[in-house]
Design an enzyme around this catalytic site. Structure first.
Site, PDB file in Angstrom:
ATOM      1  N   ASP A 219       0.892  -1.130  -0.170  1.00  0.00           N
ATOM      2  CA  ASP A 219      -0.107   0.143   0.077  1.00  0.00           C
ATOM      3  C   ASP A 219       0.944   1.200   0.127  1.00  0.00           C
ATOM      4  O   ASP A 219       0.612   2.199  -0.684  1.00  0.00           O
ATOM      5  CB  ASP A 219      -0.966  -0.032   1.143  1.00  0.00           C
ATOM      6  CG  ASP A 219      -1.790   1.231   1.036  1.00  0.00           C
ATOM      7  OD1 ASP A 219      -2.682   1.185   0.226  1.00  0.00           O
ATOM      8  OD2 ASP A 219      -2.135   1.956   1.922  1.00  0.00           O
ATOM      9  N   LYS A 223       1.545   4.227  -3.111  1.00  0.00           N
ATOM     10  CA  LYS A 223       1.429   5.554  -2.877  1.00  0.00           C
ATOM     11  C   LYS A 223       2.632   6.379  -3.234  1.00  0.00           C
ATOM     12  O   LYS A 223       2.533   7.176  -3.958  1.00  0.00           O
ATOM     13  CB  LYS A 223       1.415   5.894  -1.120  1.00  0.00           C
ATOM     14  CG  LYS A 223      -0.213   5.542  -0.711  1.00  0.00           C
ATOM     15  CD  LYS A 223      -0.330   5.583   0.641  1.00  0.00           C
ATOM     16  CE  LYS A 223      -1.729   5.042   1.297  1.00  0.00           C
ATOM     17  NZ  LYS A 223      -1.623   5.075   2.366  1.00  0.00           N
TER      18      LYS A 223
END
Length: 367
Positions: A219, A223
């Site tokens: 995750d 980003k």
């Protein structure tokens, strides 16, 4: 000024989607009176069921969805929109699914703008990324995704504006995961097993639907990739070095059931990592993008308590943006970086930005 109707088709009624609906219901009058925007939700879906409504959001949407929702395909949505002559369309992707991103092209071709809290579209191959943007340009549609990084924080907007102005961004570093910020901030200062904090983060809606996505580091890596591509760096997800927090015997190869009942396996290795640090240090899970070298890495670090990263609290994100003009002193963006309410508010802000552009375009065309 006349009121414009904006039809939002919501994909995903989990934590973020349901919070978004409730926020719109609570602020509907405000949007009408102050913004001249009538936000309607004629179609609400989860992965298999869709609720079709002609009159927009009602306060009883949850019971309506449960009682009269029907199985659907994307073609059903496109047909409904066409049959009812719905205009000013925005598809909101509040899922974590990669499958729905395949439909973005068809949605854009059929008149939809897109707002997405889902990072998957921006982190697929460069080929997909480029093709989607070409499609958006060809059909004159908008794609907003501020919540891909830092939930409701203006991280993407700030980086875009700096880049657009010709500022040379040299490095971006910080804690990008609200869930892991919450876990390590408490773990460093309280005598609570790691697994209990992980479960608390899950129950609070701070993690991804499957918290292994957070612990894997993927995750955070996504980003970083989103930000790298905003800076026109051609990177793939595989180019980012990730130090996963998952264990060799408890990871994404295990079933969800196995993962759910064995989270206590995390307790001992993280207890050892905590007690073997130098004095006045705390654990932080950090992402760093070296723009000049085009390198990204995600890793667990031991940080001095008196640094900005070491003083983080709650589920805050902290993003440091280093640039040529600002030199050693970074631009710092800090605030709540996770949670259904702040993410939904960020999605809503993205929806309203597109609604404003539609409003301006209608005004120009009417003159």
């Amino acid at each position: 000024m006349s009121i414009i109707k904006v039809n939002v088709i919501l994909f995903g009624i989990g934590n973020v989607g349901s919070a978004l609906l409730n926020q719109v219901i609570a602020s509907q009058k405000f949007f009408l009176e102050k913004r001249n925007i009538d936000l309607r939700f004629p179609i609400i879906t989860n992965s298999t069921i869709a609720f079709f409504e002609k009159e927009g959001v009602k306060n009883q949407w949850e019971s309506d969805f449960s009682s009269i929702g029907v199985p659907y395909k994307l073609e059903d949505i496109l047909g409904y929109v066409k049959q009812n002559q719905l205009e000013n369309l925005i598809a909101v992707d509040a899922t974590a699914s990669i499958e729905i991103t395949k439909d973005y092209f068809l949605l854009v071709q059929n008149g939809f703008n897109i707002v997405s809290a889902n990072k998957k579209a921006n982190t697929q191959s460069n080929q997909y990324y480029k093709s989607l943007r070409e499609s958006l340009v060809n059909y004159g549609k908008y794609f907003n995704y501020e919540t891909n990084v830092g939930a409701g924080l203006p991280v993407i907007q700030t980086i875009n504006e700096l880049h657009y102005a010709g500022e040379q961004i040299t490095k971006i570093k910080g804690v990008f995961s609200g869930s892991l910020s919450y876990i390590f901030n408490r773990f460093s200062n309280e005598d609570i097993p790691f697994s209990k904090l992980l479960i608390a983060a899950e129950k609070s809606g701070l993690t991804e639907p499957d918290s292994r996505e957070d612990l894997s580091g993927n995750d955070v890596a996504r980003k970083l990739l989103v930000l790298a591509r905003e800076l026109e760096i051609k990177m793939e997800l595989e180019d980012i070095t990730v130090e996963s927090l998952l264990l060799p015997h408890l990871n994404q190869r295990n079933s969800i059931a196995e993962y759910a009942i064995n989270k206590s396996f995390f307790d001992e290795p993280f207890r050892i990592a905590k007690i073997t640090q130098s004095r006045n240090h705390v654990l932080r899970y950090v992402g760093e993008l070296d723009v000049q070298r085009k390198k990204g890495q995600v890793k667990l670090v031991s940080e001095l308590k008196n640094t900005p990263l070491g003083q983080l609290k709650g589920a805050d994100n902290l993003v440091e943006i280093y640039t040529k003009s600002y030199q050693e002193i970074p631009i710092v963006i800090q605030g709540a970086g996770a949670g259904r309410e702040v993410t939904a508010r960020g999605v809503l802000a993205d929806v309203l930005k597109i609604a404003e552009k539609i409003k301006i375009a209608e005004k120009i065309s009417s003159n």
